[in-house]
Write an enzyme that holds these catalytic residues in place. Structure first.
Site, PDB file in Angstrom:
ATOM      1  N   ARG A   1     -15.131   4.400  19.097  1.00 15.42           N
ATOM      2  CA  ARG A   1     -15.858   3.777  17.999  1.00 15.42           C
ATOM      3  C   ARG A   1     -17.175   3.201  18.529  1.00 15.42           C
ATOM      4  O   ARG A   1     -17.243   2.698  19.665  1.00 15.42           O
ATOM      5  CB  ARG A   1     -14.982   2.641  17.464  1.00 15.42           C
TER       6      ARG A   1
ATOM      7  N   THR B   1     -17.602  11.885   6.892  1.00 22.15           N
ATOM      8  CA  THR B   1     -16.859  11.841   8.149  1.00 22.15           C
ATOM      9  C   THR B   1     -16.217  13.206   8.257  1.00 22.15           C
ATOM     10  O   THR B   1     -16.216  13.957   7.290  1.00 22.15           O
ATOM     11  CB  THR B   1     -15.790  10.729   8.042  1.00 22.15           C
TER      12      THR B   1
ATOM     13  N   ASP C   1     -20.232  -0.855   8.572  1.00 21.60           N
ATOM     14  CA  ASP C   1     -18.802  -1.122   8.367  1.00 21.60           C
ATOM     15  C   ASP C   1     -18.430  -2.563   8.711  1.00 21.60           C
ATOM     16  O   ASP C   1     -17.309  -2.983   8.466  1.00 21.60           O
ATOM     17  CB  ASP C   1     -17.948  -0.172   9.227  1.00 21.60           C
TER      18      ASP C   1
ATOM     19  N   SER D   1     -12.491   0.157  11.007  1.00 27.61           N
ATOM     20  CA  SER D   1     -12.560   1.523  10.481  1.00 27.61           C
ATOM     21  C   SER D   1     -11.325   1.836   9.658  1.00 27.61           C
ATOM     22  O   SER D   1     -10.286   1.188   9.795  1.00 27.61           O
ATOM     23  CB  SER D   1     -12.636   2.503  11.661  1.00 27.61           C
TER      24      SER D   1
ATOM     25  N   GLY E   1     -13.452  10.149   4.292  1.00 31.05           N
ATOM     26  CA  GLY E   1     -13.414   9.539   2.966  1.00 31.05           C
ATOM     27  C   GLY E   1     -13.472   8.023   2.936  1.00 31.05           C
ATOM     28  O   GLY E   1     -13.031   7.415   1.973  1.00 31.05           O
ATOM     29  N   GLY E   2     -14.006   7.389   3.994  1.00 25.54           N
ATOM     30  CA  GLY E   2     -14.098   5.919   3.980  1.00 25.54           C
ATOM     31  C   GLY E   2     -12.705   5.332   3.802  1.00 25.54           C
ATOM     32  O   GLY E   2     -11.733   5.809   4.378  1.00 25.54           O
TER      33      GLY E   2
HETATM   34  O1  DON Z   1     -14.882   4.223   9.985  1.00 23.64           O
HETATM   35  C1  DON Z   1     -14.806   4.271   8.771  1.00 23.64           C
HETATM   36  O2  DON Z   1     -13.799   3.975   8.162  1.00 23.64           O
HETATM   37  C2  DON Z   1     -15.987   4.760   7.976  1.00 23.64           C
HETATM   38  N1  DON Z   1     -17.212   4.538   8.670  1.00 23.64           N
HETATM   39  C3  DON Z   1     -15.798   6.182   7.667  1.00 23.64           C
HETATM   40  C4  DON Z   1     -16.841   6.663   6.704  1.00 23.64           C
HETATM   41  C5  DON Z   1     -16.347   7.800   5.932  1.00 23.64           C
HETATM   42  O3  DON Z   1     -15.266   8.281   6.101  1.00 23.64           O
HETATM   43  C6  DON Z   1     -17.218   8.325   4.903  1.00 23.64           C
HETATM   44  N2  DON Z   1     -16.662   9.565   4.412  1.00 23.64           N
HETATM   45  N3  DON Z   1     -16.511  10.455   3.902  1.00 23.64           N
END
Ligand code: DON
Length: 572
Positions: free
Chosen positions: A98, A374, A416, A445, A466-467
């Protein structure tokens, strides 16, 4: 197209496209090893490493670098992520690469003079760039488990960057969408736009000579070239020019961390997942633990009752996530307590026949979920070694900043962190002390690479972008396959759902049947239909025969590379 060509295409399509020693397709079975990722060249390159006698970690290193060339929205050198490794001999690692906050980061760094969030500081651009972890993470994986040479593993990516790739629909769409952002930074314009300022278009050949050169530096100088060598010099110079925080000293101080995978049991399977600073493992353990206590039969697995219980489990796990999780180096996180029997019994016991208002689990909040991108890939080799890797630039194309001469995008991962101390947002951003930006800290994350074992052997590998929806996408795939006992294709394809505590609504994919939606509404859920959720490239392994079923999620443009036969002599 002549009828003959059409016939040939139809005849070949269901079985995938053959290349020497490997097959490419969307859903393939093999006993020899497979790679599944968001893009076709990456799948090919990974499978070729396996066909050359490399192991799953070798393939992961090659795919990690290749996607930085072919899928720049998320594949990266300038971002970070998590790699879960499980070797057939029982060795395992959760490699945390990370990004970290630069030494100049501080809790108020996203605020203006009045204490409000300053959009210029909290969006894209130089200010939000964290210290990239990807090159160090891939190198760490290679040093610990790799069997083929480092140069060999980077070469396919370098070749693609040098010779160019054909712009596909996903790339063409991204380049067009972010044209204005790229135009704002000279280094980015040089990579992503043509001389007249327009983006490269579908079908054009796109060459990346600067990135090829960066990959050459990495081949020749190892990660030192990135963190203490010529790449560090270029990155730091661009940060000074653009007013970013990242310095050469920050780069030199970066270290990936090898952690113990978080593990929990679900229906007799052993699940390995990512510990903090990802919230993924804890949340998955809580969601699946609550589902297990619902005692639903496989036949009830996709019923309205199951989806209601899943939504309630998601709501509760996300409330816990917001209260307790952050970088463990900042504040100790009681992982054992959070995934222990007592906690999960209590969460499951609070689930009722109708939806619980989210306010019951904490005060109402404000804000919205961020956009982002991501990517995840899964790999299993013929020995039974497995890699589950999710990595990111945070948003699509990250900060949108390329340092001139490097050819790769930098992340906007500092986004984040909690943007305003003390404020937890409706989008799930955490306002508690563990997730404040401070020097060297890793932002919390949701990335959730996952490996499931049965009787000590790999049974399933999955993960997703997908965040915050990542956690719930992975929970859906695990529930569908291990709880509802759907086959892997159906488990990946089945419509997904996401509840994240606040806002208090259940996001569902359109395929959830109308009757089920009606029952969910009757149980008190506010529904919002979304286009798609996640992109979960997954591999299941039959633990008796050892055969693999690799399934690409079709939600973006996933591909499987499956090994047909392994070359006896890799030099042939
Ligand atoms: O680490 C994380 O949870 C976020 N920065 C991930 C971002 C993300 O998955 C966006 N996606 N599609």
């Amino acid at each position: 197209m002549s009828w003959m060509i059409a016939f040939l295409l139809l005849a070949v399509a269901p079985f995938g496209i053959a290349s020497e020693g490997i097959d490419l397709g969307r859903s393939l079975k093999t006993g020899q090893g497979a790679v599944v990722c968001v893009e076709r060249q990456g799948a090919r390159i990974g499978a070729e490493v396996l066909a050359d006698g490399g192991n799953a970690v070798d393939a992961a290193v090659a795919v990690g670098f290749a996607l930085a060339v072919t899928h720049p929205a998320a594949g990266n050198l300038g971002g970070g992520g998590f790699m879960l490794v499980r070797m057939a001999d029982g060795r395992e690692a959760a490699i945390d690469y990370r990004e970290t906050a630069p030494a100049a980061a501080h809790p108020g760094m996203f605020l203006d003079a009045k204490g409000n969030i300053d959009p210029d500081k909290a969006g894209i651009g130089h200010w939000v760039v964290g210290v990239p972890g990807t090159p160090a993470g891939l190198a760490m994986a290679h040093a610990m488990f790799g069997s083929l040479g480092w140069r060999r593993l980077l070469q396919p990516a370098r070749t693609l960057a040098e010779e160019g790739i054909e712009v596909d629909a996903v790339l063409a769409d991204g380049l067009c969408r972010y044209q204005e952002n790229f135009a704002a930074y000279p280094g980015s314009a040089r990579v992503f736009l043509q001389e007249d300022g327009t983006p490269f278009e579908l079908g054009q050949v796109w060459r990346q000579p600067d990135l090829a050169n960066t990959l050459r530096w990495l081949q020749e100088g190892g990660v030192e070239a990135f963190y203490r060598g010529p790449i560090a010099v270029l990155l730091a110079a661009e940060m000074r020019r653009g007013g970013g925080l990242l310095t050469e000293a920050d780069l030199a101080a970066y270290e990936p961390i090898v952690r113990q995978p978080l593990r929990f049991l679900f229906r007799g399977y052993e699940v390995l997942a990512m510990p903090p600073p990802s919230s993924g493992g804890v949340a998955l353990a809580q969601i699946l633990g609550q589902m297990e206590r619902g005692q639903l039969s496989p036949a009830e697995g996709r019923s309205a009752l199951a989806l209601h219980r899943l939504a309630e489990a998601q709501r509760r796990a996300f409330a816990q996530r917001a209260q307790y999780l952050g970088d463990p180096e900042a504040t100790p996180v009681d992982v054992a307590g959070l995934i222990g029997v007592e906690r999960i019994d209590a969460l499951a016991a609070s689930i009722e026949a109708s939806a619980s208002p989210s306010e019951e689990f904490g005060p109402p909040l404000t804000g919205g979920p961020p956009e982002g991108h991501t990517t995840h890939f899964s790999i299993v080799d013929r020995f039974g070694n497995a890699v589950s890797n999710t990595y990111t630039l945070e948003e699509s194309y990250g900060s949108k900043v390329v340092a001139p001469g490097t050819g790769f995008l930098l992340n906007n991962e500092l986004h984040d962190f909690n943007l305003r101390p003390g404020q937890t947002t409706r989008g799930g951003r955490i306002g508690t002390a563990p997730n404040l930006p401070r020097p060297g800290r890793r932002p919390l994350s949701s990335m959730s690479p996952c490996i499931v074992l049965e009787g000590g052997s790999v049974r399933l590998v999955t993960g997703s972008p997908g965040g915050r929806t990542i956690i719930n996408t992975v929970a859906c795939v695990l529930w569908n396959h291990l709880g509802a006992t759907l086959d892997l294709e159906a488990s990946v394809a089945a419509p997904r759902q996401h509840h994240q505590w606040f806002p208090d609504l259940l996001r569902i994919e359109g395929g959830i049947p109308l009757l089920v939606r009606e029952e969910l509404r009757a149980r008190g859920h506010r529904l919002r239909v979304v286009e798609t959720q996640g992109d979960a490239h997954s591999i299941a392994r039959d633990t008796t025969s050892g055969r693999l079923h690799a399934v690409a999620d079709r939600r973006i443009d996933g591909w499987v590379g499956a090994v047909r036969r392994v070359r006896e002599d890799p030099d042939d």
